[in-house]
Enzyme design. Structure first.
Site, mmCIF file in Angstrom:
data_model
loop_
_atom_site.group_PDB
_atom_site.id
_atom_site.type_symbol
_atom_site.label_atom_id
_atom_site.label_comp_id
_atom_site.label_asym_id
_atom_site.label_seq_id
_atom_site.Cartn_x
_atom_site.Cartn_y
_atom_site.Cartn_z
ATOM 1 N N ILE A 46 6.855 15.106 -10.343
ATOM 2 C CA ILE A 46 8.295 15.354 -10.354
ATOM 3 C C ILE A 46 8.472 16.850 -10.547
ATOM 4 C CG2 ILE A 46 10.517 14.749 -11.359
ATOM 5 C CD1 ILE A 46 8.897 12.407 -10.169
ATOM 6 N N GLY A 101 7.266 23.183 -8.464
ATOM 7 C CA GLY A 101 7.435 24.617 -8.618
ATOM 8 C C GLY A 101 6.133 25.261 -9.040
ATOM 9 N N SER A 138 2.831 23.044 -8.268
ATOM 10 C CA SER A 138 1.924 23.518 -7.219
ATOM 11 C C SER A 138 0.567 23.889 -7.801
ATOM 12 C CB SER A 138 2.540 24.712 -6.478
ATOM 13 O OG SER A 138 2.794 25.790 -7.368
ATOM 14 N N ALA A 165 -13.208 11.932 -14.129
ATOM 15 C CA ALA A 165 -12.217 10.878 -14.326
ATOM 16 C C ALA A 165 -12.775 9.494 -14.039
ATOM 17 C CB ALA A 165 -10.997 11.138 -13.449
ATOM 18 N N GLY A 221 0.430 26.523 -23.334
ATOM 19 C CA GLY A 221 -0.156 26.564 -21.996
ATOM 20 C C GLY A 221 -1.534 25.961 -21.914
ATOM 21 N N GLY A 253 7.110 38.840 -14.046
ATOM 22 C CA GLY A 253 7.189 37.388 -14.121
ATOM 23 C C GLY A 253 6.894 36.801 -15.482
ATOM 24 N N LYS A 281 8.142 25.013 -30.129
ATOM 25 C CA LYS A 281 6.711 24.707 -30.078
ATOM 26 C C LYS A 281 6.143 24.504 -31.476
ATOM 27 C CE LYS A 281 6.126 27.332 -25.798
ATOM 28 N NZ LYS A 281 5.675 28.629 -25.217
#
Length: 437
Positions: free
Chosen positions: A12, A15, A19, A36, A137, A190, A208
């Site tokens: 869902i 962005g 990606s 996995a 992150g 960015g 956080k």
């Protein structure tokens, strides 16, 4: 690799993070399948603009604009919810869980605001939620706190959790930039959004920290429960003076047990330069955890960015595929039922402090200020005044005073702030920061 049927997932949002997830799943497909125990296949992607060109989108993946296509697809077992904010992300997660689909997410704001309700809904539907990417992150701090360190009573967390603020403070000091110039550079590269408010006012780091506090101390907290201060009032002068005194200023997030109460805060803080946490520069994050058995452990690295965050999302996907999430999520639910620690009132926080004031450059000013501090039982460790030009007889000049205090309480400093603001000799806003030696 086993012969188990593929794990079909939906993304869902496609962005930056979405990606990145597709990129890792594509370029590391064989290794991931081995780890996995099965192939992981992106079956559907939900986006706002289905006609937009997208890199690393696997051939044959169905792209749509409706969450209904995911909810109604019985082949989708796991949903990676990778859009930010609360609305419509909250609704999407509730619907996914109700439809019998497990979820992984990188949405920190959503887990902070509605984590308890979402976890309850997941448990009621016998589903799981993975959220490693929601904090710091690519640093595996959620797994560390909820798995590797569960044999400990965690005693403290000290962290830099916002890369934007850390980058700005680093550039200000290293390049001798004003705050506004460093912010513009962060936006150009960015590291900062067009509207950086949540990063620079401490909200992002505080959310956080609240998530980590719930996990580490089984204590839910809201932002109003603790001191929160951002970096938007810090000037280059403060960084320079701190450096001269052997400190760096960092946006420090702290939660620690003190006298059987939880002390918690997010504030720009003077940290002694010889400490590891002071040496984390640029956009990197760090989380230092102190446990009663393990002692000090430190986790550092990229706290944001496409691939570091996507790395954490993919790790959650693999954990789900192997069945680890089913075990660890139950452990998180059990821990949340423990008795919470009482949160120490902000006024009772005990630290040393750095005060920076702009004052009239005339006789008796320092005496007036020290009188206020003394009446509020604040003891002074040192005073520094920048050399200023001679003033005329009218005393029109100003001076900057930097006062370092001995240990005192937040409440005493707040009371002193009120009195100091009423002194005619004080010019403009003052800065008050805690010190962590």
């Amino acid at each position: 690799m086993t012969s188990t049927s593929p794990l079909n997932i939906a993304l869902i949002g496609f962005g930056t993070v979405g990606s990145g997830v597709a990129r890792i799943l594509s370029t590391q497909a064989k290794n991931i399948a081995v780890r996995a125990g099965r192939e992981i296949r992106i079956s559907r992607v939900v986006v706002r603009d289905p006609d937009k060109a997208r890199e690393f989108l696997p051939a044959g993946v169905e792209v749509s604009t409706s969450i209904d296509d995911v909810i109604d697809d019985p082949q989708i077992q796991l949903v990676a919810q990778l859009i930010g904010g609360i609305d419509p992300a909250f609704d999407y997660m509730k619907r996914s869980l109700a439809a019998g689909k497990d979820v992984v997410t990188a949405n920190k704001a959503l887990i902070y605001a509605h984590g308890s309700e979402l976890f309850e809904r997941a448990a009621a539907n016998e589903r799981t939620i993975g959220f490693e990417a929601a904090v710091a992150g690519g640093i595996p701090i959620i797994g560390a706190v909820t798995q590797a360190l569960t044999g400990n009573q965690i005693l403290s967390l000290e962290a830099i959790l916002n890369g934007t603020s850390n980058f700005i403070l680093t550039r200000m000091l290293d390049e001798q930039h004003a705050y506004a110039d460093a912010l513009k550079e962060a936006q150009r590269l960015g590291y900062a959004e067009a509207d950086p408010a949540m990063d620079v006012d401490g909200t992002d780091a505080a959310q956080k920290l609240a998530i980590l506090t719930q996990l580490a101390f089984s204590t839910p907290v809201k932002l109003d429960d603790f001191v929160r201060q951002g970096i938007d009032g810090i000037e280059l002068l403060d960084l320079q003076v701190a450096a001269d005194l052997g400190y760096k200023i960092k946006l420090l997030a702290t939660a620690r047990l003190q006298n059987k109460r939880l002390e918690i805060s997010v504030q720009p803080t003077l940290i002694s330069c010889d400490r590891t946490i002071a040496q984390i520069d640029g956009a990197d994050n760090i989380v230092a955890v102190h446990g009663d058995a393990v002692g000090n452990t430190t986790f550092s690295g990229a706290g944001a960015g496409q691939l570091p965050t996507a790395s954490a999302v993919v790790a959650d996907i693999i954990d789900y595929a192997t069945g680890r999430t089913a075990v660890t999520f139950q452990s998180i639910l059990r821990s949340s039922q423990q008795e919470p620690w009482p949160v120490q009132p902000a006024e009772e926080l005990r630290r040393r402090y750095y005060l920076r004031l702009t004052v009239d450059d005339r006789p008796h000013v320092l005496a007036d200020i020290t009188d206020v501090l003394g009446r509020n039982e604040i003891s002074i460790s040192s005073v520094r005044q920048d050399e200023t030009p001679e003033t005329d007889e009218a005393g029109d000049g100003t001076a900057r005073l930097v006062i370092m205090t001995h240990t005192t309480t937040e409440g005493r400093l707040r009371a002193a702030d009120t009195e100091l603001s009423k002194l005619a000799c004080i010019r403009g806003a003052s800065i008050r920061l805690p010190i962590a030696d």
